[in-house]
Design a protein around this motif. Structure first.
Motif, PDB file in Angstrom:
ATOM      1  N   SER A 266     -47.157 -55.272 -64.015  1.00 60.34           N
ATOM      2  CA  SER A 266     -47.759 -54.258 -64.880  1.00 60.34           C
ATOM      3  C   SER A 266     -47.092 -52.904 -64.687  1.00 60.34           C
ATOM      4  O   SER A 266     -46.778 -52.204 -65.659  1.00 60.34           O
TER       5      SER A 266
ATOM      6  N   ILE B 212     -52.004 -52.438 -70.405  1.00 60.78           N
ATOM      7  CA  ILE B 212     -51.212 -53.511 -69.794  1.00 60.78           C
ATOM      8  C   ILE B 212     -51.684 -53.830 -68.371  1.00 60.78           C
ATOM      9  O   ILE B 212     -51.035 -54.574 -67.646  1.00 60.78           O
TER      10      ILE B 212
ATOM     11  N   SER C 118     -43.746 -52.699 -66.249  1.00 60.59           N
ATOM     12  CA  SER C 118     -43.782 -52.766 -67.711  1.00 60.59           C
ATOM     13  C   SER C 118     -44.168 -51.451 -68.366  1.00 60.59           C
ATOM     14  O   SER C 118     -44.035 -51.298 -69.588  1.00 60.59           O
ATOM     15  N   CYS C 119     -44.646 -50.489 -67.568  1.00 62.60           N
ATOM     16  CA  CYS C 119     -45.177 -49.240 -68.120  1.00 62.60           C
ATOM     17  C   CYS C 119     -44.166 -48.522 -69.012  1.00 62.60           C
ATOM     18  O   CYS C 119     -44.488 -48.090 -70.124  1.00 62.60           O
TER      19      CYS C 119
ATOM     20  N   CYS D 203     -55.790 -48.877 -68.758  1.00 60.31           N
ATOM     21  CA  CYS D 203     -54.409 -49.162 -69.133  1.00 60.31           C
ATOM     22  C   CYS D 203     -54.347 -50.445 -69.953  1.00 60.31           C
ATOM     23  O   CYS D 203     -54.846 -51.485 -69.509  1.00 60.31           O
TER      24      CYS D 203
ATOM     25  N   TYR E 216     -43.712 -50.014 -72.623  1.00 63.13           N
ATOM     26  CA  TYR E 216     -44.853 -50.261 -73.515  1.00 63.13           C
ATOM     27  C   TYR E 216     -44.806 -49.276 -74.689  1.00 63.13           C
ATOM     28  O   TYR E 216     -45.051 -48.076 -74.533  1.00 63.13           O
TER      29      TYR E 216
END
Length: 339
Positions: free
Chosen positions: A300, A267, A303-304, A265, A307
């Protein structure tokens, strides 16, 4: 303690194996007490790896004077001959032993890794050479891709396989374990708690205990943890309990993630942990280690959805050999867990 013949090695091994990966994280006196208590109470399979920080050295310091009492398994994740041979020789020194009972080619998840390790100047050649010299007794392989491991052992070059088997990852039952049984190979199941997610602990351990494996490797760092693991294996698994565990594994394994770690990933979301724990979290809740993981991953995970490069086509899903809906699970977690 249940004991069984370990493949065609001629050794009888305990159903519970001592996983020493986490020993470097506790005081030496605590690690020493745990290892010696394990031996005192019938555990005779010790599992470590050259890459587990100073785990091998702890074993050497703690129990090398009792070397005749345990079957010693370690690993090398090197792929070339020279590096693997050097690492095996170093392991012998660290563990203060003249011979390693089982040397495993470690963490083989990619076809290219397998080819490199098995090439003319690969790690397998080093293992064979050390076996011929009497410094290694048997050779095994470890990995997170049960269907690939099934293919790779078909030539009969290995004595044992180490694989995931727990309530949330029952996938080795499909092809791998039946193949190993047919070939008379040693069967070692790892991560019965799936790295600290599955609870209750007793139920988690009794699931692989109910299956056709020789050893269940459980990571232990204290006398109390050894006692807890031993207690979970005091009684055999009867038919009714086995059926209940099978149904639970079918439910908790619905995510279909093998933890092969092909996905990465951008991020920083640790996707396999999210996938595997998703069903566990909803059914049983999480162990303290699992709760800590979700707190560390919060930023994280949240934030997915924002993105930009992944909005049209998730980068992680393009790498998954099982074509799993990873982005959907991560984003559902962001909504359900942190609400």
């Amino acid at each position: 303690m249940r004991y069984s013949m370990f493949g065609q090695t001629g050794h009888r091994v305990s159903a519970l194996g001592f996983g020493a990966m986490n020993l470097p994280g506790v005081p030496f006196e605590q690690a020493d007490a745990a290892l010696n208590y394990a031996l005192d109470h019938g555990i005779n399979y010790i599992d470590t790896a050259a890459g587990y920080r100073n785990s091998e050295e702890i074993i050497g310091q703690s129990i090398s004077h009792r070397r005749s009492e345990y079957f010693l398994a370690t690993k090398t994740n090197k792929r070339d001959y020279a590096s693997a041979k050097e690492e095996i020789e170093r392991s012998l020194v660290r563990m203060k032993t003249d011979v390693i009972d089982l040397l495993q080619i470690h963490y083989v998840n990619y076809v290219d890794d397998y080819k490199a390790a098995m090439a003319e100047n690969g790690a397998y050649q080093a293992a064979l050479e050390m076996k011929a010299a009497g410094k290694v007794r048997f050779i095994g392989i470890t990995g997170h891709r049960p269907e690939l491991l099934t293919k790779w052992v078909a030539k009969g070059q290995f004595d044992q396989v180490l694989f995931h088997l727990n309530l949330a990852q029952p996938f080795a039952l499909d092809e791998l374990i039946p193949t190993l049984t047919k070939m008379g190979m040693g069967k070692v199941a790892m991560k019965p708690l799936s790295g600290g997610f599955i609870q209750p602990v007793e139920k988690a351990i009794r699931y692989p205990y109910s299956q056709d494996v020789n050893v269940i490797i459980s990571g232990m760092v204290s006398v109390d943890e050894v006692k807890q693991n031993l207690a979970a294996m005091e009684l055999e698994v009867e038919a009714e309990e086995r059926q209940e565990l099978e149904q639970l594994a079918q439910q908790l394994g619905a995510h279909n993630c093998r933890r092969c770690n092909y996905c990465s990933c951008p991020i920083g979301v640790t996707i396999p942990d999210i996938m595997i724990s998703s069903q566990i979290r909803n059914t049983f809740g999480l162990l303290p280690k699992g709760l800590g993981f979700y707190e560390k991953q919060k930023e994280s995970i949240m934030s997915c959805a924002d993105y930009e490069p992944c909005k049209e086509k998730p980068l992680c899903e393009q790498k998954c050999p099982y074509h799993l809906p990873m982005q959907k699970v991560v984003q559902e977690t962001a909504v359900s867990y942190y609400k």
